[in-house]
Design a protein around this motif. Structure first.
Motif, PDB file in Angstrom:
ATOM      1  N   MET A 157     -98.122 -33.904   5.106  1.00 17.80           N
ATOM      2  CA  MET A 157     -97.597 -33.320   6.326  1.00 17.80           C
ATOM      3  C   MET A 157     -97.791 -31.798   6.346  1.00 17.80           C
ATOM      4  N   ARG A 158     -97.566 -31.194   5.179  1.00 20.40           N
ATOM      5  CA  ARG A 158     -97.704 -29.741   5.088  1.00 20.40           C
ATOM      6  C   ARG A 158     -99.145 -29.322   5.339  1.00 20.40           C
ATOM      7  N   LYS A 159    -100.096 -30.059   4.765  1.00 19.87           N
ATOM      8  CA  LYS A 159    -101.502 -29.733   4.948  1.00 19.87           C
ATOM      9  C   LYS A 159    -101.897 -29.885   6.422  1.00 19.87           C
ATOM     10  N   PHE A 160    -101.350 -30.877   7.076  1.00 13.99           N
ATOM     11  CA  PHE A 160    -101.623 -31.079   8.511  1.00 13.99           C
ATOM     12  C   PHE A 160    -101.137 -29.888   9.324  1.00 13.99           C
ATOM     13  N   LEU A 161     -99.940 -29.399   9.058  1.00 14.44           N
ATOM     14  CA  LEU A 161     -99.404 -28.248   9.767  1.00 14.44           C
ATOM     15  C   LEU A 161    -100.186 -26.977   9.463  1.00 14.44           C
ATOM     16  N   VAL A 162    -100.580 -26.808   8.220  1.00 20.80           N
ATOM     17  CA  VAL A 162    -101.332 -25.622   7.822  1.00 20.80           C
ATOM     18  C   VAL A 162    -102.674 -25.572   8.540  1.00 20.80           C
ATOM     19  N   VAL A 163    -103.274 -26.695   8.791  1.00 19.85           N
ATOM     20  CA  VAL A 163    -104.567 -26.753   9.470  1.00 19.85           C
ATOM     21  C   VAL A 163    -104.404 -26.771  10.990  1.00 19.85           C
ATOM     22  N   SER A 164    -103.457 -27.527  11.507  1.00 28.10           N
ATOM     23  CA  SER A 164    -103.338 -27.727  12.954  1.00 28.10           C
ATOM     24  C   SER A 164    -102.761 -26.523  13.701  1.00 28.10           C
ATOM     25  N   ILE A 165    -101.845 -25.798  13.108  1.00 33.53           N
ATOM     26  CA  ILE A 165    -101.247 -24.653  13.799  1.00 33.53           C
ATOM     27  C   ILE A 165    -102.279 -23.562  14.081  1.00 33.53           C
ATOM     28  N   PRO A 166    -103.095 -23.145  13.120  1.00 35.29           N
ATOM     29  CA  PRO A 166    -104.128 -22.147  13.451  1.00 35.29           C
ATOM     30  C   PRO A 166    -105.164 -22.657  14.461  1.00 35.29           C
ATOM     31  N   ILE A 167    -105.545 -23.913  14.348  1.00 32.13           N
ATOM     32  CA  ILE A 167    -106.512 -24.467  15.296  1.00 32.13           C
ATOM     33  C   ILE A 167    -105.927 -24.508  16.693  1.00 32.13           C
ATOM     34  N   ALA A 168    -104.683 -24.926  16.823  1.00 30.69           N
ATOM     35  CA  ALA A 168    -104.034 -24.964  18.137  1.00 30.69           C
ATOM     36  C   ALA A 168    -103.876 -23.563  18.712  1.00 30.69           C
ATOM     37  N   THR A 169    -103.534 -22.599  17.866  1.00 29.56           N
ATOM     38  CA  THR A 169    -103.381 -21.217  18.323  1.00 29.56           C
ATOM     39  C   THR A 169    -104.704 -20.660  18.830  1.00 29.56           C
ATOM     40  N   ILE A 170    -105.772 -20.878  18.086  1.00 27.47           N
ATOM     41  CA  ILE A 170    -107.090 -20.404  18.511  1.00 27.47           C
ATOM     42  C   ILE A 170    -107.510 -21.086  19.804  1.00 27.47           C
ATOM     43  N   ALA A 171    -107.230 -22.366  19.939  1.00 24.07           N
ATOM     44  CA  ALA A 171    -107.589 -23.095  21.165  1.00 24.07           C
ATOM     45  C   ALA A 171    -106.842 -22.538  22.372  1.00 24.07           C
ATOM     46  N   VAL A 172    -105.561 -22.242  22.215  1.00 27.47           N
ATOM     47  CA  VAL A 172    -104.777 -21.682  23.321  1.00 27.47           C
ATOM     48  C   VAL A 172    -105.331 -20.319  23.724  1.00 27.47           C
TER      49      VAL A 172
END
Length: 121
Positions: free
Chosen positions: A1-16
């Motif tokens: 779960m931690r690895k998912f958050l570490v990867v998904s939060i930066p990707i979502a931020t860049i996408a926004v």
């Protein structure tokens, strides 16, 4: 779960951020009757060509109000140089109308339209 958050939060931020930065051409479109930049420029152009300086002054004030409304929407997605150039062109337009200088007013209106086209590309 931690690895998912570490990867998904930066990707979502860049996408926004990418969506915001690329939305300039969509955000500059009129959302109602009171924020149509092209129509406001056309109204001022007609007034200047007819040399109706009082109506041109009133329509130029409306044009500045329209620009301020649109500026709030596009300030994060448009280049700052284009925004500044368009604002400066509108300021020079007010001076040309005050001086009742038809040639300068037409030049500034055409320059404003050119900056408007370049906004959000």
């Amino acid at each position: 779960m931690r690895k998912f958050l570490v990867v998904s939060i930066p990707i979502a931020t860049i996408a926004v951020f990418m969506i915001i930065m690329l939305s300039g051409s969509i955000l500059k479109r009129p959302l109602g009757n009171d924020d149509n930049f092209q129509g406001s420029v056309d109204a001022v152009m007609q007034d200047v060509l007819e040399e109706d300086w009082e109506r041109a002054d009133k329509d130029a004030e409306k044009l500045n109000e329209v620009w301020k409304k649109i500026l709030r929407r596009v300030q994060f997605s448009a280049e700052r140089d284009e925004i500044n150039a368009l604002s400066a062109s509108l300021a020079r337009l007010e001076g040309a109308i005050l001086a009742e200088d038809k040639a300068s007013a037409v030049i500034e209106l055409c320059a404003s339209l050119e900056h408007w086209e370049g906004l959000g590309r």
